[in-house]
Design an enzyme around this catalytic site. Structure first.
Site, PDB file in Angstrom:
ATOM      1  N   GLY A   9     -31.486 -37.111  38.585  1.00 28.94           N
ATOM      2  CA  GLY A   9     -31.763 -37.057  37.152  1.00 28.94           C
ATOM      3  C   GLY A   9     -31.022 -35.890  36.528  1.00 28.94           C
ATOM      4  N   GLY A  11     -29.886 -34.827  33.912  1.00 25.63           N
ATOM      5  CA  GLY A  11     -29.880 -34.796  32.448  1.00 25.63           C
ATOM      6  C   GLY A  11     -30.217 -33.407  31.943  1.00 25.63           C
ATOM      7  CB  SER A  12     -31.957 -32.294  28.871  1.00 24.79           C
ATOM      8  OG  SER A  12     -31.241 -33.155  28.021  1.00 24.79           O
ATOM      9  CB  ILE A  13     -35.213 -31.206  32.652  1.00 28.57           C
ATOM     10  CG1 ILE A  13     -35.893 -31.011  31.295  1.00 28.57           C
ATOM     11  CG2 ILE A  13     -36.012 -30.484  33.746  1.00 28.57           C
ATOM     12  CD1 ILE A  13     -35.992 -29.592  30.784  1.00 28.57           C
ATOM     13  CG  ASN A 115     -42.969 -33.724  29.072  1.00 24.92           C
ATOM     14  OD1 ASN A 115     -43.458 -32.661  29.456  1.00 24.92           O
ATOM     15  ND2 ASN A 115     -42.080 -33.777  28.100  1.00 24.92           N
ATOM     16  CE  LYS A 209     -44.357 -29.928  27.281  1.00 33.42           C
ATOM     17  NZ  LYS A 209     -43.344 -30.346  28.242  1.00 33.42           N
ATOM     18  CG  ASN A 217     -43.087 -36.197  22.917  1.00 35.51           C
ATOM     19  OD1 ASN A 217     -43.542 -35.104  22.580  1.00 35.51           O
ATOM     20  ND2 ASN A 217     -42.248 -36.315  23.941  1.00 35.51           N
ATOM     21  CB  SER A 291     -37.664 -35.892  24.759  1.00 33.17           C
ATOM     22  OG  SER A 291     -39.059 -36.035  24.953  1.00 33.17           O
TER      23      SER A 291
END
Ligand SMILES: NC(=O)C1=CN([C@@H]2O[C@H](COP(=O)(O)OP(=O)(O)OC[C@H]3O[C@@H](n4cnc5c(N)ncnc54)[C@H](OP(=O)(O)O)[C@@H]3O)[C@@H](O)[C@H]2O)C=CC1
Ligand SMILES: CC(C)(CO)C(=O)C(=O)O
Length: 343
Positions: A9, A11-13, A115, A209, A217, A291
């Protein structure tokens, strides 16, 4: 570290974690991205295998660039994967992981940094049905903010932290329930600000969270707005309160370890969570496009089933009418399909 850490993965994280790990002297050649396919691997090679992270929270937004190894399923030529970090969106986890199951065994360590809730429980139902043969599973909750600027170039926009806990397993001896070397390595990164918690404490953070994500979101996606645009609107505050009330009811009706936890009883209360949601959503991340809004704008599937949809699923199992979260879930799915139909 005597074996690589694979990141599924990128991606961003995932890219943020990969670059921070690669910045640790002992890890320089020990971080391997697992990309979707040969096309993606060739696109990364076209960037000279360089991943770029801009640190927007530092003076001058310095760029760190790390040359990383990258593989795709067909070319992975190893006997086992000992350490894996999963940072795909929740909705893509099972399919992405399916390519690597032959390399995973009961000694492998898998850290899920995502998340929402329910992914690990789902994987235990459909893949690791015999817990004695399941890998050591860890859950991570991250509050850093990151978004893609270009392919393999991300902006670390918000400095936060990474909390990790070992997911309890009926068949693993307590000795294995400590932090593994992969987690200890993540804790060496100053920027990531990683802590290792007892699972019950992490679960409380995960629920906090979830409350933030369950409010911010979907509503920014449905209403197509930046996070801060929802602030100072009484109707939004009332909607958030209703969403959070259902979340708290479900937490304590459906998660036994929470209902028996005094700290959870004091922490997961509606007024406190409502203030946290508005602070995180409108102040800390006010300028963000969430996101989930980004996923709908880019015609991608969202993580709604791991957030509000997970509340609805648990509620249905105990006959509790989570109608607000149900409506929110339906509206996000409608918004997703409307956008996906647009030329
Ligand atoms: N971004 C943020 O600021 C935050 C994100 N999170 C959570 O972190 C998790 C990851 O989010 P984020 O990094 O933003 O998501 P992204 O969409 O940026 O990254 C997900 C990555 O997964 C990759 N992927 C999907 N399917 C596969 C597959 N089959 N094989 C290999 N790779 C695959 C995608 O690859 P490809 O590029 O090829 O599509 C993509 O690069 C989510 O649960 C999110 O909610 C939590 C806090 C903040
Ligand atoms: C906190 C918030 C809503 C920040 O945008 C987030 O976690 C996300 O966008 O997924």
């Amino acid at each position: 570290m005597n074996s690589p850490i694979y990141v599924l993965g990128a991606g961003s994280i995932g890219s943020l974690l990969a670059c921070e790990l690669a910045s640790i002297p002992s890890m320089q050649n020990e971080v391997v991205l697992l990309l979707r396919n040969q096309v993606r691997a060739e696109q990364f090679m076209a960037k000279q295998s360089l991943m770029t992270i801009e640190r927007k929270f530092e003076q001058g937004s310095p760029k760190i660039q790390k040359k990383l190894k990258a593989k795709y399923p067909a070319e992975l030529n190893v006997s086992t994967i000992d350490n894996l970090i999963v940072t795909t969106k929740t909705v893509h986890t099972e399919k992405a992981l399916s390519n690597y199951l032959p390399f995973l065994n009961e000694n492998s360590n898998i850290l899920f940094v995502q998340n929402g809730l329910g992914v690990i429980e789902h994987l235990k139902r459909v893949i690791w049905t015999d817990e004695s043969k399941a890998p050591n599973l860890y859950q991570g909750i991250i509050t850093h903010g990151s978004f893609q600027k270009q392919d393999f170039h991300f902006v670390h926009a918000g400095l936060g932290n990474l909390k990790i806990a070992k997911v309890p397993s009926l068949n693993k001896s307590p000795a294995i329930n400590g932090a593994c070397v992969m987690v200890e390595t993540l804790m060496k990164s100053r920027i990531l600000n990683t802590s290792y918690l007892p699972y019950d404490d992490l679960l409380i953070s995960q629920c906090e969270k979830l409350a933030v994500n369950a409010c911010m979101n979907p509503n920014t996606a449905i209403l197509d707005c930046l996070n801060r645009e929802l602030s100072n609107i009484e109707e939004v505050k009332l909607l958030f309160k209703n969403i959070i009330t259902e979340c708290v009811d479900v937490f304590f009706k459906c998660i036994p370890s929470l209902s028996e936890n005094e700290k959870a009883r004091k922490t997961l209360v509606v007024p406190r969570l409502l203030e946290m949601v508005m602070y995180m959503g409108f102040v800390v991340c006010g300028d963000n496009s969430s996101s989930m809004r980004q996923d709908t704008l880019f015609k991608r599937d969202t993580e709604i089933d791991s957030i509000n949809g997970w509340i609805v699923k648990l509620a249905e199992e105990v006959g509790y009418p989570a109608n607000v979260n149900k409506t929110i879930t339906l509206l996000v799915k409608a918004r997703t399909q409307i956008n996906q139909r647009r030329i």
